[in-house]
Design an enzyme around this catalytic site. Structure first.
Site, PDB file in Angstrom:
ATOM      1  N   CYS A  44      42.399 -35.306  17.799  1.00  0.00           N
ATOM      2  CA  CYS A  44      42.576 -36.175  16.626  1.00  0.00           C
ATOM      3  C   CYS A  44      41.741 -37.439  16.710  1.00  0.00           C
ATOM      4  CB  CYS A  44      44.057 -36.548  16.464  1.00  0.00           C
ATOM      5  SG  CYS A  44      44.681 -37.692  17.733  1.00  0.00           S
ATOM      6  N   CYS A  73      40.542 -40.681  24.347  1.00  0.00           N
ATOM      7  CA  CYS A  73      39.841 -40.950  23.093  1.00  0.00           C
ATOM      8  C   CYS A  73      39.994 -42.405  22.673  1.00  0.00           C
ATOM      9  CB  CYS A  73      40.339 -40.026  21.992  1.00  0.00           C
ATOM     10  SG  CYS A  73      42.012 -40.381  21.390  1.00  0.00           S
ATOM     11  N   CYS A 116      45.676 -27.534  23.704  1.00  0.00           N
ATOM     12  CA  CYS A 116      46.479 -28.678  24.128  1.00  0.00           C
ATOM     13  C   CYS A 116      46.788 -28.647  25.613  1.00  0.00           C
ATOM     14  CB  CYS A 116      47.797 -28.720  23.347  1.00  0.00           C
ATOM     15  SG  CYS A 116      48.965 -27.408  23.805  1.00  0.00           S
ATOM     16  N   GLY A 339      49.160 -57.896  23.137  1.00  0.00           N
ATOM     17  CA  GLY A 339      48.472 -57.224  22.038  1.00  0.00           C
ATOM     18  C   GLY A 339      49.432 -56.863  20.921  1.00  0.00           C
ATOM     19  N   LEU A 394      46.924 -66.219  24.073  1.00  0.00           N
ATOM     20  CA  LEU A 394      48.316 -66.005  24.438  1.00  0.00           C
ATOM     21  C   LEU A 394      48.393 -65.680  25.926  1.00  0.00           C
ATOM     22  CD1 LEU A 394      51.305 -65.570  23.523  1.00  0.00           C
ATOM     23  CD2 LEU A 394      50.713 -63.180  23.141  1.00  0.00           C
ATOM     24  N   PHE A 784      46.616 -20.307  12.358  1.00  0.00           N
ATOM     25  CA  PHE A 784      47.784 -20.090  11.490  1.00  0.00           C
ATOM     26  C   PHE A 784      47.382 -19.828  10.037  1.00  0.00           C
ATOM     27  CE2 PHE A 784      48.485 -23.459  14.654  1.00  0.00           C
ATOM     28  CZ  PHE A 784      49.157 -22.701  15.605  1.00  0.00           C
ATOM     29  N   ALA A1064      48.176 -12.077   9.558  1.00  0.00           N
ATOM     30  CA  ALA A1064      49.218 -11.358   8.831  1.00  0.00           C
ATOM     31  C   ALA A1064      50.121 -10.537   9.742  1.00  0.00           C
ATOM     32  CB  ALA A1064      48.609 -10.471   7.747  1.00  0.00           C
ATOM     33  N   GLU A1246      54.588 -14.033  12.577  1.00  0.00           N
ATOM     34  CA  GLU A1246      55.024 -14.782  11.402  1.00  0.00           C
ATOM     35  C   GLU A1246      56.529 -14.760  11.130  1.00  0.00           C
ATOM     36  OE1 GLU A1246      51.693 -14.547   8.109  1.00  0.00           O
ATOM     37  OE2 GLU A1246      52.076 -12.564   8.930  1.00  0.00           O
TER      38      GLU A1246
END
Length: 1298
Positions: A44, A73, A116, A339, A394, A784, A1064, A1246
């Site tokens: 992502c 990332c 993943c 932060g 800060l 999918f 399918a 499915e």
């Protein structure tokens, strides 16, 4: 400071010196493109999916080695100076030795598509480096930031829990594992005795050089390019000096917003300034350095709470609780409290509690002057953010101890349970009572998430000061707080705001209950106050039950055995290669798409001047560059827009550049002028304007007019709605197009499983023969249904490569991928139903509307019509499907396409009939279920194996202990007002295979070699479902050789021509039979040589056949028979066979917030005779969790132009590891062979998704109890997804009517 420094760090134990690092680069990009370590995935690029997780290690100020998991990332490359990074490749390899984490995750079947998996491995590995014997709760904490769309998480937990104190399943029952079963069925898909013991001494050692040279490495370092300068600082004094000399420099402490920081000219990284990384106890509280991370903060205050009196640490307790739900472990490891405060986000988790307790912050000017600022209502302003000047830094935050008469609680309200989600509302309430009394002395109520800055409900507090803490105080607050909060925001009519105000009131109800119990020191509270704040937190557990192979089955025969996924070991070690992992080709370029900013408009002009002026831009591609035909195969769309756009998913053009960042930047600079046209986005607008794709379809049985007349007055009308759903495969869509140097042929490496369509579409666009286009796929990181039709963006990549004559790579950014590739279509059904008082449905007329967007990919909408009757008898029934034509991106088929909507619609009707009749839903379901031995569907097709469903239903009722638990749920609900439980059991009939018939054909090829090894080709694509593994098992059985002697090559149109799309649920049915046919043909050719040497080996027979000049390459082909549906006569068989199942789910809801949790799910599934129980159970669990997302969590939101607003994991929430049922039991029905598929198996990818509707209807059951308590009776409808706001609204409690 002179020239840039070299970047020195260690990677997987090796010292790296990078002479010219780019400070704009993330660690993930460096690892992938520079170090060649592609096990670190980019899913992502925003730190929300966890695929890029790596371990970063360094020496702390106390000379201790610290290991943390980070999102690579988001981690700035230059921040790695003087540290060590460990990737999945560094901990183990199939070529040397796997780490136990890698081995166990593979052997416990925790990796399906595998994209993943490396991130999962590294999260667990980092935990073990810090704690070699963690608890199951700690495993959950470190993996909640790692998303998985395939496996359903339970197999991952099974693997990781083998390292825990509790054991393999996370829970022991005496001396017995919770996965044991007293039947003769198998209950485990792995053997823990096969695991390599974990020995921490064998882990990669921390580089001694970093330990011994710590002091010399802690020097100011600078890394510069023309666009950005990054400076690492290690002393606060140096920080003040540099900030003073460069006032515009941005301070970085944690860099979770690295993407924004890269826009600055100079960044001062203070994350490693020792003075800012300390927590110091004082007489009045804790001084927390601004660079203390959230993980460090929680760990240390938990230790402090163990030694201090509870009355002094109430604030710390609330901070710890909030931090437990703050982001992911990877985010907590780098995000800092400083932060957090300076970023000033209204919905930032800690701000309300910090403001409510009145902490002080210490700021230091660049000249060294120090001052303390109270965090009060004036600390934040909408215009300027935090009250810290540009010449101030800060330094620390002081959190005061609490007194016995002070009460503080903080609440975080989210859409998805409590973890890995941004808050909709944050609230913190603090009251101080007069000593020795229950009179309110003072207080602070702070609300976050609604306005631009946190809101102080000052006037509300004034109204209760001086009053006794009793029910009157609660009534006063509930009367005034919403009005006060509302006046602080400009949007007073927003539906979300109304829900947020409900949550504000709900959080105060919880706070009032907590304080009341503490004041009265009474554990007994009224029913109305009971359990308003509790949630159960337990380690997920469960049992998987499947039928063992026969005792006489040869050991070499793998059919029916839970062997691991073919690529599991490569996936857990990071060696599995996906498209964007392929090495960059010589002179390779990168493509970024130019997309419309209108939902429907004429394109008047395209100006590329700004884009082409950027250094590194090579070309702009548009419709003029199509050398063939600029139309898709179905002649319904252009590859590249010429005159008009009808959705934001169309492609205006593309920018080709020397690197992906340059291409993306240039694409945003292409200036397109439009003439706007009317836009349709919703089903309602399409109905109003009669905008439909053709054809519509309808099936009918019986006499509806007579049925409704006979049923009167027991007739209801209504509607039910379901949102769409994003596929959210973990691997973004990717393509590499490589033109030939000598002719007009081209090779495409694809993350795609509709290779035939890509091949012919590219050939059409380029004007060449399809035989010159070679499409290859090694594996796909999930699909999918999202990567098999409407391939126009891949065709544009080929057009670009054809234009520039060089390889072109395109990887869609996650937001673009979600915005243009299509999703499951939103649906609405209207219905009219007649029934008897017993609940028996006598007549029904249902019309289903699908929002297909700008195109209909599948024109015949058959699955909804063929599945809508479910398992119910319908004497008089009509179903009609209409496809709405809107300007949304064209929807795509998605897992359980059509059937999931049809089941939801029918079960909603059953539920509403039960509500109308005042009958239990189970009773109404059972009175409508077919009673015949061989019933027929409403379109006249016999259900020949209906007894299999009856067995599933009966067994699910028994295994779930439904009837006893029904009584327990009812008892619980009678004793609790705000905490309700629900229980539902749902049946399933799912048709596998069918229309259009031409797709149901498959080819395979098998090659035997002289050493006895075999190479297998087939037309299916591995998308994580384990098709290659099952093909190996089938070939192994037929050929009689071990699985490890068979190799499967890439899916490739060079070898298997015109392959049908994989999907399918019937891919194994098709290609399994083709593989079986090919292997049987080869066996037949080897028969004479086996007969002449019966004691020989397979290699002997192959060699003999070769010497006899026998063909050792065999093709197999399969086309199923019996599919003969005819739409004209509306007769015949539209599918191959049915799969059956049932699921029972129990849930618990918080009526005040709408949050819920899954207590238990029991599933019984018909898979025929399972080819591989481990893969099938993994598919069942993964499908169920995806269905859970569809029915409860995931909601697509669009703007007025049809652009997707929920376009990434930051705002589109798929289930995480915390969402799985606390108890999840899966049983594969035994002894139910299927004669219509290979080795009596059935497709299973499915059907289980539909059974997640049991969660939705269990939620409805719980809501119904809450509505009765609120005095609401009768019919109500709950749309899907049943999000927290919908649940809260449906409950109709006294603090917020529906």
């Amino acid at each position: 400071m002179g020239e840039s420094d070299a970047l020195m760090f260690f990677c997987n134990g090796q010292k790296i010196i990078e002479p010219n690092p780019d400070p704009r680069m993330s660690l993930a990009v460096y690892l992938r493109t520079k170090a060649g370590l592609t096990g670190c995935k980019i899913g992502c690029n925003n730190g929300f999916c966890g695929t890029c997780t790596v371990m970063v290690s360094w020496v702390t100020q106390h000379e201790l080695i610290r290991h943390i998991a980070v999102n690579a990332c988001l981690y700035p490359l230059c921040d790695i100076y003087g540290k060590a990074v460990t990737t999945v490749e560094g901990i183990g390899s199939t070529k040397t030795k796997l780490h136990p984490v890698q081995e166990r995750l593979a052997k416990c079947h925790g990796s399906q598509c595998g994209f993943c998996t490396p991130g999962m491995v590294m999260s667990m590995y980092t935990l073990l480096r810090n704690n070699p014997k963690p608890t199951s709760e700690e495993v959950l904490q470190v993996t909640e930031g790692n998303l998985c769309r395939c496996a359903g998480y339970r197999s991952i937990l099974n693997a990781f829990n083998t390292f825990t104190q509790e054991g393999c399943c996370g829970r022991q029952q005496g001396n017995t594992c919770c996965r044991t079963d007293d039947s003769d069925m198998c209950t485990s898909t792995f053997d823990a005795s096969d695991f390599t013991p974990y020995d921490q001494t064998q882990d990669i050692i921390f580089p001694p050089e970093l330990l011994t040279n710590r002091a010399s490495l802690r020097r100011t370092t600078k890394f510069s390019t023309d666009q950005l300068t990054w400076i690492n600082l290690y002393s606060f004094e140096d920080t003040l000096k540099l900030k003073g000399s460069c006032p515009s420099a941005q301070i970085a402490a944690g860099s979770t917003t690295f993407g924004l920081l890269k826009q600055a000219g100079t960044i001062l990284n203070i994350s490693d300034v020792e003075e800012l990384c300390k927590i110091t106890p004082t007489d009045t509280g804790l001084d927390i350095g601004a660079c203390v991370t959230m993980s460090q903060l929680r760990e240390e205050i938990q230790d402090i709470m163990k030694v201090l009196p509870a009355e002094k640490t109430k604030t710390m307790s609330e901070i710890s609780s909030i931090l437990h739900r703050y982001g992911s472990q990877q985010i907590r490891n780098v995000a800092t409290i400083g932060g957090h405060i300076m970023a000033a986000g209204s919905n930032y988790d800690l701000l309300p509690v910090l403001l409510a307790v009145g902490v002080n912050v210490t700021v230091v000017k660049t000249n060294g002057n120090t001052s303390k600022l109270p965090m009060d209502r004036d600390f934040y302003s909408p215009e300027f953010g935090a009250a810290v000047g540009s010449n101030e830094i800060l330094r620390s935050v002081h959190i005061p101890f609490t007194q016995e008469n002070e009460f503080i609680n903080a609440y975080k309200m989210t859409r998805r349970r409590l973890h890995m989600d941004d808050a909709i509302v944050n609230a913190a309430f603090k009251v101080t009572l007069e000593p020795g009394s229950d009179v309110v002395k003072c207080g602070n109520f702070v609300i976050g998430g609604i306005g631009t800055v946190p809101i102080f409900a000052t006037e509300t507090v004034k109204e209760i000061v001086g009053r006794r803490w009793d029910k009157g105080v609660q009534d006063t607050v509930l009367t005034s707080i919403s009005d006060e909060v509302k006046t602080s925001t400009s949007n007073t009519e927003d539906e979300l705001l109304r829900y947020q105000l409900d949550l504000v009131e709900a959080s105060f109800v919880k706070f009032f209950s907590v304080v009341t119990k503490q004041i009265t020191k009474c554990e007994e509270v009224s029913r109305s106050d009971s359990n308003v704040f509790t949630t159960t937190s337990t380690t997920p557990r469960g049992i998987s039950v499947y039928q063992p192979v026969p005792d006489d089955q040869p050991d070499i025969d793998p059919i029916g055995r839970p062997i691991i996924h073919r690529s599991a070991l490569q996936q857990t070690s990071g060696e599995a290669v996906y498209v964007d992992d392929l090495p960059t080709a010589r002179e390779e370029l990168f493509l970024a798409l130019v997309l419309p900013k209108r939902g429907r408009a004429k394109v008047l002009s395209i100006d590329t001047t700004k884009a082409m002026s950027i250094e590194g831009v090579v070309a702009f591609v548009n419709a003029d560059d199509v050398t063939g035909v600029n139309k898709t195969l179905m002649e319904d769309a252009e590859f590249l827009v010429t005159e008009q756009v009808y959705s934001v998913c169309q492609i205006i053009g593309g920018v080709v550049a020397t690197d992906p960042d340059t291409a993306q930047k240039a694409a945003t600079l292409v200036d397109v002028t439009y003439e706007d046209l009317p836009v349709i986005t919703t089903i309602e607008e399409a109905i109003e304007q009669n905008a439909f794709h053709q054809p519509s379809r309808s099936l009918e049985k019986g006499d509806l007019e007579k049925g409704f007349k006979d049923s009167a007055p027991n007739v209801i009308e209504g509607s039910v709605r379901a949102s769409g759903q994003e596929h959210f495969y973990m691997e973004p869509t990717a393509c590499i197009a490589i033109p030939s140097l000598e002719d007009d042929s081209m090779e495409l490496q694809l993350a795609w499983h509709g290779l035939r369509d890509v091949q012919h579409s590219v050939a059409k666009a380029l004007g060449v023969d399809a035989s010159k286009i070679r499409c290859k796929t090694k594996r796909i990181g999930g699909s999918f249904g999202g990567k098999h039709v409407r391939c126009g963006y891949l065709v544009v990549c080929a057009i670009a490569a054809n234009k520039v004559g060089k390889p072109v790579r395109m990887v869609l950014p996650r937001d673009v991928d979600m915005e243009i590739t299509g999703n499951r279509e939103a649906s609405m059904a209207t219905y009219k139903v007649g029934f008897a008082k017993s609940g028996r449905i006598t007549v029904a007329d249902v019309t289903v509307y699908h929002n297909w967007g700008c195109l209909v990919i599948f024109r015949r909408c058959c699955s909804v019509l063929f599945g809508i009757d479910a398992v119910y008898a319908m004497d008089n029934f009509r179903a009609t499907v209409k496809n709405c034509a809107t300007n949304l991106p064209a929807a795509k088929a998605m897992r359980a396409f059509g059937y999931v909507q049809s089941l939801f619609i029918m079960e909603s009707i059953i539920t509403q009939v039960a509500q109308t009749c005042g009958l239990p839903v189970l009773q109404v379901r059972e009175i409508n279920i077919h009673k015949e031995a061989v019933p027929s569907t409403y379109y006249g097709l016999p259900i020949n194996d209906y007894n299999v469903f009856q067995r599933c239903w009966t067994e699910c009722l028994e295994k779930s202990n439904y009837h006893n638990r029904r009584k327990q749920v009812d008892t619980h609900n009678s004793e609790n007002r705000w905490n309700k439980r629900g229980l539902a059991i749902v049946p399933l009939k799912f048709q596998v295979g069918g229309y259009p018939l031409f797709l149901y054909q498959a080819t395979a090829m098998v090659n035997a070699y002289l050493d006895g090894s075999v190479l297998l080709h087939h037309g299916g694509v591995e998308v994580g479902q384990g098709i290659h593994t099952k093909m190996l098992q089938i070939a192994s059985r037929v050929l009689g050789i071990p699985v490890d002697r068979i190799h499967i090559a890439d899916s490739n149109t060079d070898v298997i021509n015109n392959p049908s799309e994989t999907g399918a649920s019937n891919s194994t049915d098709l290609w399994g039979m083709a593989v079986k046919d090919a292997c049987e043909t080869l066996n037949e050719r080897l028969t004479p040589f086996k007969s002449s040497k019966p004691d020989g080996t397979f290699a002997d027979w192959v060699t003999a056949a070769y010497m006899a000049r026998t063909n050792l390459s065999a093709f197999g082909f399969f086309k199923p028979s019996g599919i003969d549906w005819d739409w004209t006569s509306k007769t015949g068989r539209p599918y191959l066979y049915s799969t059956f199942g049932a699921a029972c789910t129990e849930v618990q809801i918080d009526c005040l917030t709408g949050n819920h949790e899954l207590i238990r799910t029991d599933m019984v599934m018909d898979v025929g005779k399972s080819l591989n129980p481990a893969i099938d159970i993994g598919q069942i669990e993964g499908a169920f969790m995806m269905g859970y997302g569809y029915f409860v969590l995931e909601e697509l939101l669009w703007d007025k132009d049809g652009k997707l607003q929920t376009n990434g994991p930051h705002n589109y929430k798929i289930p995480c590891i915390r969402d799985i049922p606390a108890q999840f039991n899966v049983t594969l029905l035994r002894n139910c062979p299927n004669p219509r598929a290979v080795y009596s198996s059935k497709g299973i990818g499915e059907p289980p998704l539909c059974l997640a509707s049991s969660v939705h209807f269990a939620l409805q059951d719980a809501i119904e109890s809450a509505r009765r308590d609120a005095g609401k009776t009768g019919v109500f409808s709950l749309a899907a997804p049943a999000t927290a706001d919908r649940i809260r609204k449906a409950c109709c409690d006294s603090s917020g009517e529906s």
